[in-house]
Structure formats: structure tokens, C-alpha cells
Design a protein around this motif. Structure first.
Motif, PDB file in Angstrom:
ATOM      1  N   ALA A 123       1.181  -1.542   0.180  1.00  0.00           N
ATOM      2  CA  ALA A 123      -0.160   0.367  -0.020  1.00  0.00           C
ATOM      3  C   ALA A 123       0.942   1.182  -0.141  1.00  0.00           C
ATOM      4  O   ALA A 123       0.658   2.089  -0.886  1.00  0.00           O
ATOM      5  CB  ALA A 123      -0.845  -0.476   1.266  1.00  0.00           C
ATOM      6  N   LYS A 124       2.431   1.339   0.804  1.00  0.00           N
ATOM      7  CA  LYS A 124       2.746   1.970   0.637  1.00  0.00           C
ATOM      8  C   LYS A 124       3.773   2.716  -0.222  1.00  0.00           C
ATOM      9  O   LYS A 124       3.317   4.172  -1.139  1.00  0.00           O
ATOM     10  CB  LYS A 124       3.671   2.160   1.946  1.00  0.00           C
ATOM     11  CG  LYS A 124       4.902   3.482   1.704  1.00  0.00           C
ATOM     12  CD  LYS A 124       6.234   3.126   3.171  1.00  0.00           C
ATOM     13  CE  LYS A 124       6.364   4.668   3.121  1.00  0.00           C
ATOM     14  NZ  LYS A 124       8.001   4.827   3.799  1.00  0.00           N
ATOM     15  N   LYS A 125       4.023   1.184  -1.042  1.00  0.00           N
ATOM     16  CA  LYS A 125       4.567   1.765  -2.521  1.00  0.00           C
ATOM     17  C   LYS A 125       3.553   2.104  -3.471  1.00  0.00           C
ATOM     18  O   LYS A 125       4.442   2.989  -4.312  1.00  0.00           O
ATOM     19  CB  LYS A 125       5.081   0.050  -2.848  1.00  0.00           C
ATOM     20  CG  LYS A 125       5.977   0.655  -4.471  1.00  0.00           C
ATOM     21  CD  LYS A 125       7.187  -1.066  -4.216  1.00  0.00           C
ATOM     22  CE  LYS A 125       7.932  -1.026  -5.322  1.00  0.00           C
ATOM     23  NZ  LYS A 125       9.135   0.205  -5.080  1.00  0.00           N
ATOM     24  N   MET A 126       2.256   1.284  -2.946  1.00  0.00           N
ATOM     25  CA  MET A 126       1.034   2.236  -4.297  1.00  0.00           C
ATOM     26  C   MET A 126       0.618   3.632  -4.268  1.00  0.00           C
ATOM     27  O   MET A 126       0.727   4.163  -5.178  1.00  0.00           O
ATOM     28  CB  MET A 126      -0.193   1.110  -4.373  1.00  0.00           C
ATOM     29  CG  MET A 126       0.225   0.051  -4.789  1.00  0.00           C
ATOM     30  SD  MET A 126      -1.405  -1.310  -4.579  1.00  0.00           S
ATOM     31  CE  MET A 126      -2.666   0.104  -5.181  1.00  0.00           C
ATOM     32  N   SER A 127       1.568   4.008  -2.723  1.00  0.00           N
ATOM     33  CA  SER A 127       0.598   5.421  -2.106  1.00  0.00           C
ATOM     34  C   SER A 127       2.103   6.537  -3.596  1.00  0.00           C
ATOM     35  O   SER A 127       2.202   7.373  -3.903  1.00  0.00           O
ATOM     36  CB  SER A 127       0.786   5.888  -1.130  1.00  0.00           C
ATOM     37  OG  SER A 127       0.714   6.887  -0.397  1.00  0.00           O
ATOM     38  N   GLU A 128       3.118   5.623  -2.645  1.00  0.00           N
ATOM     39  CA  GLU A 128       4.512   6.818  -3.811  1.00  0.00           C
ATOM     40  C   GLU A 128       4.561   6.846  -4.718  1.00  0.00           C
ATOM     41  O   GLU A 128       4.790   8.250  -4.991  1.00  0.00           O
ATOM     42  CB  GLU A 128       5.748   5.829  -2.745  1.00  0.00           C
ATOM     43  CG  GLU A 128       6.252   6.536  -1.219  1.00  0.00           C
ATOM     44  CD  GLU A 128       6.857   5.211  -1.108  1.00  0.00           C
ATOM     45  OE1 GLU A 128       7.637   4.212  -1.648  1.00  0.00           O
ATOM     46  OE2 GLU A 128       7.446   5.178   0.509  1.00  0.00           O
ATOM     47  N   HIS A 129       3.594   6.095  -5.209  1.00  0.00           N
ATOM     48  CA  HIS A 129       3.726   5.462  -7.292  1.00  0.00           C
ATOM     49  C   HIS A 129       2.301   6.434  -7.668  1.00  0.00           C
ATOM     50  O   HIS A 129       2.935   7.292  -8.378  1.00  0.00           O
ATOM     51  CB  HIS A 129       3.537   4.411  -7.827  1.00  0.00           C
ATOM     52  CG  HIS A 129       3.405   4.330  -8.870  1.00  0.00           C
ATOM     53  ND1 HIS A 129       4.174   4.029  -9.761  1.00  0.00           N
ATOM     54  CD2 HIS A 129       2.414   4.469  -9.621  1.00  0.00           C
ATOM     55  CE1 HIS A 129       3.823   4.121 -11.085  1.00  0.00           C
ATOM     56  NE2 HIS A 129       2.004   4.134 -11.285  1.00  0.00           N
ATOM     57  N   SER A 130       1.124   6.831  -6.062  1.00  0.00           N
ATOM     58  CA  SER A 130       0.097   7.502  -6.966  1.00  0.00           C
ATOM     59  C   SER A 130       0.860   9.071  -6.761  1.00  0.00           C
ATOM     60  O   SER A 130       0.818   9.429  -7.587  1.00  0.00           O
ATOM     61  CB  SER A 130      -0.921   7.438  -6.032  1.00  0.00           C
ATOM     62  OG  SER A 130      -1.651   8.286  -6.745  1.00  0.00           O
ATOM     63  N   GLU A 131       1.677   9.547  -5.723  1.00  0.00           N
ATOM     64  CA  GLU A 131       1.873  11.038  -4.945  1.00  0.00           C
ATOM     65  C   GLU A 131       2.939  11.039  -6.277  1.00  0.00           C
ATOM     66  O   GLU A 131       3.035  12.595  -7.114  1.00  0.00           O
ATOM     67  CB  GLU A 131       3.070  11.001  -4.203  1.00  0.00           C
ATOM     68  CG  GLU A 131       2.913  12.023  -3.553  1.00  0.00           C
ATOM     69  CD  GLU A 131       2.195  13.017  -2.979  1.00  0.00           C
ATOM     70  OE1 GLU A 131       2.448  14.341  -3.320  1.00  0.00           O
ATOM     71  OE2 GLU A 131       0.911  12.929  -2.741  1.00  0.00           O
TER      72      GLU A 131
END
Length: 115
Positions: free
Chosen positions: A7-15
Motif C-alpha cells: 500500500a505504501k509503495k502504491m501510495s508513493e507511485h500515485s504521489e
């Protein structure tokens, strides 16, 4: 990879994608309003800080409590490419059994420059 890390990696990718899109949208404004070479920090799709040098922009990012992985730093007047090619030398995990090295390249679209 556990669900929290995923989830953190997906959030960083989205940001990263949001900030890359914001940079493309704001590029003309940046070049018209900031002197060439000025560093700008973009977070959550907005310019959140600007400074004369990299150390100063890094300090400004820390001051606003933004995590560096969530901030895109660009320089006014610099023409960044839409894609980049990164060369990597891959050595065999077992050099005794295999002695050849292979050079690999990968094309990265905007927002995908870091792994």
C-alpha cells in the motif's frame, strides 16, 4: 511483500504520478515566474517551496515536514525528457559458472524514473 508495504509503495507511485503531471501542467508558469536554475519542490500537485540551491530546497522540504519520497524537485529552465534510458550492468550471480556480463536497458515513462 506485506500489504502495508504494498500500500505504501502504491501510495508513493500515485504521489509521484500526481507530481509529474503537475510539473508538466506548471512548466510554463515555472519558466515564466522563476529564474533559470531555481529549485522548486512539488508536493500533492502544487509548488510548496523554492530555493536557490539543492541544499536549501532540501531544508525547505524538511521544514514543511514533507517526506522526500513524496516531493518532486525540479529546476526552473531545465528541459526534462519525457522518458529516460537507464543502463545497468547485470553480473551473473554465479561468476564461476557463467563469465559473461549482460548490459540491459529499460525505458521509463514519466513518473517511473525511480524504482
Amino acid at each position: 511483500m506485506n500489504s502495508h508495504c504494498r500500500a505504501k509503495k502504491m501510495s508513493e507511485h500515485s504521489e509521484r504520478a500526481i507530481n509529474q503531471a503537475a510539473y508538466r501542467r506548471l512548466r510554463g508558469f515555472i519558466d515564466a515566474n522563476y529564474p533559470a536554475g531555481r529549485f522548486l519542490a512539488i508536493s500533492q500537485g502544487e509548488i510548496v517551496a523554492d530555493a536557490e540551491g539543492f541544499n536549501e530546497i532540501n531544508f525547505a522540504i524538511q521544514k514543511i515536514s514533507a517526506h522526500s519520497s513524496e516531493v518532486l524537485v525540479v529546476q526552473a529552465g531545465v528541459d526534462y525528457p519525457d522518458t529516460v534510458t537507464i543502463f545497468a550492468l547485470r553480473q551473473s550471480p554465479c561468476p564461476v559458472a557463467e563469465t559473461s556480463n549482460e548490459i540491459r536497458t529499460k525505458e521509463f515513462p514519466p513518473g517511473q524514473w525511480s524504482t
